[in-house]
Write a protein that holds these residues in place. Structure first.
Motif, PDB file in Angstrom:
ATOM      1  N   SER A 162       4.357 -49.471   3.228  1.00  0.00           N
ATOM      2  CA  SER A 162       4.748 -48.320   2.428  1.00  0.00           C
ATOM      3  C   SER A 162       3.818 -47.186   2.806  1.00  0.00           C
ATOM      4  CB  SER A 162       4.627 -48.655   0.931  1.00  0.00           C
ATOM      5  OG  SER A 162       3.286 -48.969   0.595  1.00  0.00           O
ATOM      6  N   GLN A 200      -3.693 -54.040  -8.869  1.00  0.00           N
ATOM      7  CA  GLN A 200      -2.444 -54.647  -9.288  1.00  0.00           C
ATOM      8  C   GLN A 200      -1.768 -53.731 -10.292  1.00  0.00           C
ATOM      9  OE1 GLN A 200      -1.222 -57.762  -8.222  1.00  0.00           O
ATOM     10  NE2 GLN A 200       0.645 -57.169  -9.244  1.00  0.00           N
ATOM     11  N   GLY A 201      -0.545 -53.381 -10.016  1.00  0.00           N
ATOM     12  CA  GLY A 201       0.175 -52.513 -10.929  1.00  0.00           C
ATOM     13  C   GLY A 201       0.864 -53.320 -12.017  1.00  0.00           C
ATOM     14  N   SER A 228       4.750 -55.930  -9.403  1.00  0.00           N
ATOM     15  CA  SER A 228       4.354 -54.975  -8.371  1.00  0.00           C
ATOM     16  C   SER A 228       3.471 -55.653  -7.339  1.00  0.00           C
ATOM     17  CB  SER A 228       3.627 -53.784  -9.000  1.00  0.00           C
ATOM     18  OG  SER A 228       2.430 -54.203  -9.609  1.00  0.00           O
ATOM     19  N   THR A 261       0.145 -55.940  -4.787  1.00  0.00           N
ATOM     20  CA  THR A 261      -1.278 -55.624  -4.760  1.00  0.00           C
ATOM     21  C   THR A 261      -1.588 -54.908  -3.454  1.00  0.00           C
ATOM     22  OG1 THR A 261      -1.833 -57.588  -6.066  1.00  0.00           O
ATOM     23  CG2 THR A 261      -3.607 -56.581  -4.792  1.00  0.00           C
ATOM     24  N   LYS A 262      -2.111 -53.702  -3.557  1.00  0.00           N
ATOM     25  CA  LYS A 262      -2.432 -52.932  -2.357  1.00  0.00           C
ATOM     26  C   LYS A 262      -3.754 -53.408  -1.765  1.00  0.00           C
ATOM     27  CE  LYS A 262      -3.701 -48.581  -2.657  1.00  0.00           C
ATOM     28  NZ  LYS A 262      -3.586 -47.122  -2.847  1.00  0.00           N
ATOM     29  N   SER A 312       4.429 -58.950   1.971  1.00  0.00           N
ATOM     30  CA  SER A 312       5.065 -58.638   0.686  1.00  0.00           C
ATOM     31  C   SER A 312       5.532 -59.909  -0.013  1.00  0.00           C
ATOM     32  CB  SER A 312       6.224 -57.669   0.887  1.00  0.00           C
ATOM     33  OG  SER A 312       7.219 -58.216   1.737  1.00  0.00           O
ATOM     34  N   ASP A 320       0.744 -55.373  -0.485  1.00  0.00           N
ATOM     35  CA  ASP A 320       1.151 -54.123   0.159  1.00  0.00           C
ATOM     36  C   ASP A 320       0.016 -53.723   1.088  1.00  0.00           C
ATOM     37  OD1 ASP A 320       2.034 -51.628   0.911  1.00  0.00           O
ATOM     38  OD2 ASP A 320       1.565 -50.679  -1.016  1.00  0.00           O
TER      39      ASP A 320
END
Length: 328
Positions: A26, A36-37, A41, A43-44, A68, A73
């Motif tokens: 992304s 973590q959103g 979602s 985790t970046k 993913s 992410d």
């Protein structure tokens, strides 16, 4: 000796600025600790990569959705050298990075708390390797011991190149200290050899194949094979603090890397296509690249042997405890 990693750590802020966002599954965001959103979602995680062909395996894994699938992410940041990424990982500017194991072992010896998460790429244990020492066709250098008193180019001193070259010569009874090493960028090695500024050149792919396709040059040997067959050329690593504080994320990253590297090894055409995109090179040329063996396997024996050599040639102050550095 290598510059102390402690000094490099002091410049971590500078390093973070020098690193450039490359791409991700992304839009690329800023580096830092994973977040973590909301429910479901991703985790970046920020991953530091070198701008070389094997690094494209991570892009391949992102494109195939392997990261993913594990809830990650991946955000890329590219750097020009593995040593520069160590302080960035240690300071938390990056969550993970991919680089050569020697630098990680040196960092640990200097007191940085580093953890090796997975294997990544390895030299070829037999047959044609992915790096070599090359001489001119009419050179009097016929064996490793003949390098004594000669000048050999490496991209940087105190790395796996000069380390294994010295040991190759020592195994044949030569004095490794009698070999002179000159720092020459890989793209410039052939010209320096032609001009007589060096007597031999240590080069990896694609420079190795290019030189050996010219009848004016010949292969002296593969120092990795000579000293530690199947030597890991890169590993993925993180900081001890991140591994402890984000154990679940580290295990997800480890699993995604295993899936990715297994797939890459089986799908060379697809991997090379990703490499072409990652390096912004011609697609046809990318398909001709000779690649390392890609594997997430943690080759503890080869890493331990590497550590022993590093101690022998005083790259580190003591034998590295490889087992304590591995995320298992």
């Amino acid at each position: 000796m290598l510059k102390t990693v402690a000094k490099a750590l002091a410049g971590a802020a500078v390093v973070a600025v020098a690193l450039t966002g490359c791409g991700s599954g992304s839009p690329s965001g800023s580096g830092g600790a994973s977040q973590q959103g909301g429910s479901g979602s991703l985790t970046k995680v920020t991953v530091g990569l070198l701008s070389i062909a094997p690094s494209a395996a991570v892009q391949y894994g992102v494109e195939k959705g392997y990261f993913s699938q594990e809830g990650l992410d991946v955000q890329f940041q590219t750097g020009q050298g593995g040593a520069a990424m160590l302080p960035a990982v240690s300071s938390g500017s990056m969550d993970f990075a991919v680089g050569n194991p020697l630098s990680v072992l040196v960092a640990a010896d200097k007191g940085l708390d580093m953890k090796i998460v997975t294997g990544f790429s390895n030299s070829i244990a037999s047959g044609n390797d992915i790096e070599a020492v090359i001489v001119k066709k009419d050179s009097p250098i016929q064996s490793w011991k003949d390098l004594a008193g000669k000048t050999v180019s490496v991209n940087a001193v105190n790395t796996q190149g000069d380390l294994t070259i010295m040991e190759s010569a020592a195994k044949e009874g030569a004095d490794p200290k009698a070999i002179k090493f000159s720092e020459v960028a890989f793209p410039d090695a052939q010209a320096q050899l032609d001009r007589g500024n060096i007597d031999a050149a240590w080069v990896p792919e694609p420079f190795m194949s290019k030189m050996l396709s010219d009848p004016n040059y010949r292969l002296l040997g593969y120092p990795y094979q000579e000293v530690i067959p199947g030597l890991p050329t890169m590993v993925s690593f993180t900081s001890g603090n991140f591994a402890k504080s984000n154990a679940d994320t580290v295990q997800k990253f480890k699993k995604a890397m295993q899936t990715t590297l297994d797939a890459v090894q089986k799908d060379q055409q697809g991997f090379k296509a990703s490499a072409g995109t990652f390096l912004k090179m011609d697609a046809a040329a990318a398909q001709k690249l000779n690649m390392e063996e890609m594997s997430a396997e943690l080759r503890e024996k080869q890493l331990t042997d590497l550590g022993s050599l590093m101690q022998k040639y005083k790259f580190v102050s003591k034998q590295p405890s490889v087992d304590s550095l591995l995320v298992k």
